[in-house]
Design an enzyme around this catalytic site. Structure first.
Site: not given
Ligand SMILES: [Zn+2]
Length: 397
Positions: A191, A275, A327, A330, A346, A349, A356
């Site tokens: 990143d 990216e 996330c 999950c 999150c 989960c 980052d």
């Molecule tokens: Zn999650």
């Protein structure tokens, strides 16, 4: 594949005069070609082909107004047209979305005042590295070179550059086969950060070196000092030369840092994923973009060619993946988060995630790399945002 090797040149005054003439002629040929295409476009005539521009150059050299073009190597002039053609191709490809990376504007006229002057000699020009180590350039002479490292094989072309600090360089292009490194297990997602230069999916956060950040800050100060000097004054010219030297030093230091980091990442990982910068730029303020993107694209370009050179995988995540919103444990989308949110939980989960590192893990996953997500997990609790990233508005200049 092609690699570049760059060395300082120490041209004598007569070489400098000949190079100045060659820079000037290349600039005129480039600008003549650009003007011809612009006129044709304005008159709604068809696009002038590369061959047509080349034929026009041959004719122009026979006219009294442009006869002085014959004083420099013909290859230098052809290469100036090749640069123009490449600039047009990049522009068209960028316009139609065929080119990855930041948008490319239409070619612009070159000026005597440009920070960088460059000419290129191909093998056709019969440039030569002499047994005494000097570089012989047609219609320039034998220029002394500081051979700071070994040139691995016969170069196919050389670009002679004069930078804003008045230094001369020879940048050789050398053809080389890949030198595949033994296969290894680790893979990494990267990143490109603001508070850190890069954040890795394994949880490491890498800063630009302190000296580089300090030099960049000093550069901004000398810029401000320059803008306070009266235009055309002696002091302003002195200040400008100082800024140019500071620029050159910062650029060198930054390039060294990019080289070291990209080499380490390619050596230590079988595959890297980043990216796409155009995608990355969507979430940025204009200010942050201008400051960071130039450095990043140079760094990503190094990752890309080194991965080819050493037989590693390189992935660029081009689609729009909301990497900082999802996330990595999950896959639930958590929605947009303002920049000051450094860690978040999150809702599905319950994992506490570092913004980052979570993004870096998602970049790796989008590329199909099998990375662990444990690096992205943090201990719960709010963490203060680093000062450099806390603001949501660009600071006034
Ligand atoms: Zn999650």
């Amino acid at each position: 594949m092609q690699l570049r090797y760059k060395y300082r040149l120490d041209p004598a005054p007569r070489h400098r005069a000949a190079l100045a003439r060659a820079f000037g002629c290349a600039r005129v040929v480039f600008n003549d070609g650009l003007r011809a295409r612009q006129i044709a476009y304005a008159a709604e005539l068809p696009y002038l082909s590369d061959a047509q521009l080349s034929a026009r150059l041959t004719c122009a050299k026979r006219t009294p107004e442009r006869a002085w073009l014959n004083e420099v190597s013909a290859v230098v002039l052809q290469q100036a047209l090749a640069d123009l053609n490449a600039a047009y191709r990049n522009y068209f490809a960028s316009m139609t979305g065929k080119r990855a990376g930041p948008k490319v504007g239409p070619p612009r006229f070159r000026s005597r005042k440009d920070h960088r002057q460059a000419i290129r000699f191909t093998a056709n020009a019969r440039f030569k590295i002499l047994p005494n180590g000097k570089l012989r350039l047609p219609k320039v002479g034998a220029v002394p070179v500081r051979w700071s490292r070994l040139l691995p094989s016969e170069p196919s072309s050389v670009t002679v550059i004069k930078d804003a600090a008045g230094r001369y360089f020879a940048s050789f292009v050398v053809e080389t086969g890949p030198r595949a490194l033994p296969e290894i297990k680790p893979v990494v997602g990267i990143d490109l950060g603001l508070a850190h230069f890069v954040v890795l999916s394994d949880g490491r956060k890498i800063h630009s070196p302190q000296f580089l950040r300090r030099a960049e800050m000093k550069l901004r100060r000398s810029h401000r000092a320059l803008s306070r000097k009266r235009k055309g004054s002696h002091n302003r010219n002195k200040a400008r030369a100082k800024v140019a030297r500071a620029h050159a030093r910062v650029a060198d230091a930054r390039r060294d840092f990019h080289h070291q980091l990209s080499t380490a990442l390619i050596r230590d990982n079988q595959a890297v994923a980043v990216e796409d910068l155009a995608v990355k730029a969507l979430g940025r303020t204009r200010m942050a973009k201008s400051v960071h993107d130039a450095g990043w694209s140079a760094f990503v370009a190094m990752l890309e060619y080194k991965s080819r050179l050493y037989g590693r995988e390189f992935h660029r995540i081009g689609r729009f993946e909301p990497t900082s919103q999802t996330c990595c444990q999950c896959g639930t989308k958590g929605g947009r988060k303002p920049l000051h949110v450094r860690t978040w939980r999150c809702g599905k989960c319950g994992a506490w995630l570092d913004r980052d590192i979570n993004a870096a893990v998602n970049v790796a996953k989008a590329a199909g790399l099998a990375v662990t997500t444990c690096g992205a997990q943090v201990r719960p609790g709010p963490a203060p945002a680093p000062r450099s990233e806390a603001g949501t508005h660009p600071r006034p200049r």
